[in-house]
Write a protein that holds these residues in place. Structure first.
Motif, PDB file in Angstrom:
ATOM      1  N   PRO A 110       0.800  -1.225   0.000  1.00 38.72           N
ATOM      2  CA  PRO A 110       0.000   0.000   0.000  1.00 38.72           C
ATOM      3  C   PRO A 110       0.827   1.267   0.000  1.00 38.72           C
ATOM      4  N   ALA A 111       2.047   1.201   0.508  1.00 42.42           N
ATOM      5  CA  ALA A 111       2.888   2.398   0.539  1.00 42.42           C
ATOM      6  C   ALA A 111       3.297   2.836  -0.863  1.00 42.42           C
ATOM      7  N   SER A 112       3.418   1.877  -1.772  1.00 46.94           N
ATOM      8  CA  SER A 112       3.833   2.231  -3.138  1.00 46.94           C
ATOM      9  C   SER A 112       2.684   2.200  -4.130  1.00 46.94           C
ATOM     10  N   ASP A 113       1.624   1.467  -3.819  1.00 47.81           N
ATOM     11  CA  ASP A 113       0.492   1.359  -4.742  1.00 47.81           C
ATOM     12  C   ASP A 113      -0.482   2.502  -4.508  1.00 47.81           C
ATOM     13  N   ARG A 114      -0.168   3.643  -5.110  1.00 42.75           N
ATOM     14  CA  ARG A 114      -1.050   4.802  -5.070  1.00 42.75           C
ATOM     15  C   ARG A 114      -1.574   5.015  -6.483  1.00 42.75           C
ATOM     16  N   TYR A 115      -2.888   5.117  -6.608  1.00 41.04           N
ATOM     17  CA  TYR A 115      -3.527   5.166  -7.911  1.00 41.04           C
ATOM     18  C   TYR A 115      -4.157   6.528  -8.169  1.00 41.04           C
ATOM     19  N   PRO A 116      -4.448   6.831  -9.444  1.00 42.49           N
ATOM     20  CA  PRO A 116      -5.082   8.121  -9.741  1.00 42.49           C
ATOM     21  C   PRO A 116      -6.354   8.315  -8.946  1.00 42.49           C
ATOM     22  N   PHE A 117      -6.631   9.554  -8.591  1.00 46.40           N
ATOM     23  CA  PHE A 117      -7.844   9.862  -7.843  1.00 46.40           C
ATOM     24  C   PHE A 117      -9.081   9.375  -8.595  1.00 46.40           C
ATOM     25  N   SER A 118      -9.059   9.499  -9.920  1.00 44.58           N
ATOM     26  CA  SER A 118     -10.159   9.019 -10.746  1.00 44.58           C
ATOM     27  C   SER A 118      -9.611   8.638 -12.110  1.00 44.58           C
ATOM     28  N   VAL A 119     -10.360   7.815 -12.825  1.00 42.80           N
ATOM     29  CA  VAL A 119      -9.965   7.388 -14.172  1.00 42.80           C
ATOM     30  C   VAL A 119     -11.150   7.545 -15.101  1.00 42.80           C
ATOM     31  N   LYS A 120     -10.857   7.724 -16.376  1.00 46.43           N
ATOM     32  CA  LYS A 120     -11.909   7.764 -17.392  1.00 46.43           C
ATOM     33  C   LYS A 120     -12.168   6.329 -17.833  1.00 46.43           C
ATOM     34  N   PRO A 121     -13.381   5.813 -17.676  1.00 51.00           N
ATOM     35  CA  PRO A 121     -13.650   4.420 -18.038  1.00 51.00           C
ATOM     36  C   PRO A 121     -13.522   4.193 -19.541  1.00 51.00           C
ATOM     37  N   ASP A 122     -13.172   2.980 -19.894  1.00 48.66           N
ATOM     38  CA  ASP A 122     -13.014   2.654 -21.310  1.00 48.66           C
ATOM     39  C   ASP A 122     -14.329   2.774 -22.058  1.00 48.66           C
ATOM     40  N   ARG A 123     -15.431   2.528 -21.371  1.00 50.61           N
ATOM     41  CA  ARG A 123     -16.762   2.694 -21.962  1.00 50.61           C
ATOM     42  C   ARG A 123     -17.700   3.118 -20.846  1.00 50.61           C
ATOM     43  N   PRO A 124     -18.833   3.718 -21.197  1.00 46.74           N
ATOM     44  CA  PRO A 124     -19.747   4.194 -20.146  1.00 46.74           C
ATOM     45  C   PRO A 124     -20.088   3.083 -19.154  1.00 46.74           C
ATOM     46  N   VAL A 125     -20.097   3.448 -17.882  1.00 48.85           N
ATOM     47  CA  VAL A 125     -20.363   2.487 -16.814  1.00 48.85           C
ATOM     48  C   VAL A 125     -21.872   2.303 -16.672  1.00 48.85           C
ATOM     49  N   THR A 126     -22.311   1.068 -16.746  1.00 49.50           N
ATOM     50  CA  THR A 126     -23.727   0.735 -16.654  1.00 49.50           C
ATOM     51  C   THR A 126     -24.044   0.111 -15.301  1.00 49.50           C
ATOM     52  N   VAL A 127     -25.328  -0.027 -15.024  1.00 48.45           N
ATOM     53  CA  VAL A 127     -25.745  -0.720 -13.791  1.00 48.45           C
ATOM     54  C   VAL A 127     -25.210  -2.147 -13.761  1.00 48.45           C
ATOM     55  N   PRO A 128     -25.380  -2.946 -14.841  1.00 47.61           N
ATOM     56  CA  PRO A 128     -24.818  -4.299 -14.795  1.00 47.61           C
ATOM     57  C   PRO A 128     -23.308  -4.325 -14.579  1.00 47.61           C
ATOM     58  N   LYS A 129     -22.597  -3.338 -15.121  1.00 46.60           N
ATOM     59  CA  LYS A 129     -21.147  -3.292 -14.909  1.00 46.60           C
ATOM     60  C   LYS A 129     -20.830  -3.068 -13.439  1.00 46.60           C
ATOM     61  N   LEU A 130     -21.553  -2.173 -12.795  1.00 46.05           N
ATOM     62  CA  LEU A 130     -21.299  -1.924 -11.376  1.00 46.05           C
ATOM     63  C   LEU A 130     -21.691  -3.131 -10.526  1.00 46.05           C
ATOM     64  N   MET A 131     -22.734  -3.835 -10.927  1.00 46.44           N
ATOM     65  CA  MET A 131     -23.073  -5.074 -10.218  1.00 46.44           C
ATOM     66  C   MET A 131     -21.919  -6.062 -10.325  1.00 46.44           C
ATOM     67  N   GLN A 132     -21.330  -6.158 -11.512  1.00 45.22           N
ATOM     68  CA  GLN A 132     -20.180  -7.044 -11.712  1.00 45.22           C
ATOM     69  C   GLN A 132     -19.020  -6.633 -10.818  1.00 45.22           C
ATOM     70  N   VAL A 133     -18.764  -5.339 -10.729  1.00 45.84           N
ATOM     71  CA  VAL A 133     -17.684  -4.849  -9.870  1.00 45.84           C
ATOM     72  C   VAL A 133     -17.957  -5.226  -8.414  1.00 45.84           C
ATOM     73  N   MET A 134     -19.201  -5.044  -7.973  1.00 49.30           N
ATOM     74  CA  MET A 134     -19.537  -5.330  -6.582  1.00 49.30           C
ATOM     75  C   MET A 134     -19.442  -6.815  -6.264  1.00 49.30           C
ATOM     76  N   ARG A 135     -19.484  -7.668  -7.289  1.00 45.59           N
ATOM     77  CA  ARG A 135     -19.400  -9.118  -7.075  1.00 45.59           C
ATOM     78  C   ARG A 135     -17.991  -9.654  -7.234  1.00 45.59           C
TER      79      ARG A 135
END
Length: 360
Positions: A110-135
């Motif tokens: 965690p000390a070295s793994d610092r990521y961008p505050f935000s990223v531009k998604p490769d394609r628009p994020v949908t409800v099913p995509k977020l469900m997939q992320v949550m799973r």
């Protein structure tokens, strides 16, 4: 928005703020992630469209010895600390799932793994995509427990291979699970869909599921919903098993999945969940159009009655199916007696869009 305490010397009657906070706007069209560690970096209070903070943001840091004026001020370094690998791994995974093209690297430090505050998604994020992320349980990555050699037999991956399960099993196999986005300790999970252009009671909804996301079905609960079936909107009593409470059946399904041949169980669970969620998504435009029509005539109360009836229908069907699913899994995997008929996988009944007469 992130908030930290004011230091151990602070007292309620000190006349000083009881905390320090900072907020950073996620740019439109981008995705951020918060996984239990501070994510805000360099702060520019001259840009109030993107940064806001309490008046003591710098003075408290100086008072506590966290920062000296004239030196670089990075919020997560001053107040937050590095966190641990469960934080950084989930950040990496969430951002990578929506923007794999960014090519974020991971060391699990965690000390070295610092990521961008935000990223531009490769394609628009949908409800099913977020469900997939949550799973997600790190499937397909080096942190995927089910791909470890300990879960491989002569025929390939063992049916017992599971990303979550009894600690005794992992101890026996010499495996150490990483905390993932999906976690077996979840009492509920939701995806919020908030949209302009519709009345708030209709444009804002939660896709809500009791229990961990990987074994639970999301149902649509609109902001205008005024009630749910009693078994859904009362806290579950987890001091005794009550199969009338949906929360218990969601929990039992998840626990059975972890203790039975997971690879077989999760196929059945998904086969029940996925058609229902697809149906809810397919019906969403017609449900919302019907609710908008009611909102205009005869009025907002009629729209609320419609979305309330629809949510109750979804919840009732899902609750009934999970009660059957518990029995199905026990008969299929625990009874194991050939004289019993092979159980039939439950189906979540399709909801109907309420008509005017049914909600008046």
């Amino acid at each position: 928005m992130e908030i930290f305490g004011p230091g151990k010397e602070w007292k309620p009657d000190s006349g000083r703020p009881g905390g320090v906070w900072c907020a950073q706007r996620i740019p439109d069209g981008e995705v951020g992630c918060s996984a239990n560690r501070s994510r805000i970096g360099a702060v520019d209070l001259n840009d109030p469209d993107h940064f806001l903070a309490s008046t003591n943001i710098f003075s408290l840091a100086e008072e506590l010895g966290f920062w000296r004026p004239g030196t670089r001020f990075v919020w997560h370094e001053v107040y937050g600390g590095p966190g641990d690998r469960s934080n950084s791994l989930r950040e990496w995974r969430a951002l990578s799932l929506v923007a794999p093209s960014v090519g974020l690297k991971v060391t699990a430090d965690p000390a070295s793994d610092r990521y961008p505050f935000s990223v531009k998604p490769d394609r628009p994020v949908t409800v099913p995509k977020l469900m997939q992320v949550m799973r997600d349980g790190y499937e397909g990555t080096e942190f995927d427990l089910t791909a470890q050699a300990a879960f491989k037999g002569e025929a390939g991956k063992s049916p017992l291979a599971c990303p979550w399960g009894p600690p005794e099993l992992f101890e026996l196999l010499g495996l150490k699970p990483e905390r993932s986005i999906c976690t077996p300790t979840s009492g509920y999970v939701f995806v919020a869909q908030l949209r302009d252009g519709l009345p708030k009671a209709i444009g804002n909804l939660l896709w809500f599921a009791y229990g961990p996301a990987n074994t639970s079905c999301f149902i649509p609960v609109y902001a205008g919903v005024t009630d749910l079936p009693d078994t859904w909107d009362h806290p579950a009593n987890f001091t005794r098993i009550d199969r009338q409470q949906p929360q218990w059946n969601f929990r039992l399904v998840h626990n059975l999945a972890q203790r039975l041949p997971y690879q077989k169980v999760i196929e059945d669970v998904r086969a029940m969940i996925q058609p229902a969620e697809r149906k809810y998504l397919d019906l969403q435009p017609s449900v919302e159009q019907a609710a908008v029509d009611r909102f205009r005539e005869p009025g907002p109360k009629a729209a609320e009655a419609l979305v309330t009836a629809y949510a109750a229908d979804c919840a009732t069907h899902v609750g009934a199916a999970y009660a059957e699913l518990v029995d199905y899994l026990m008969f299929r995997f625990l009874v194991g007696d050939p004289e019993f008929a092979r159980p039939t996988l439950p189906r979540i009944a399709a909801p109907t869009v309420p008509d005017k007469e049914s909600v008046e």
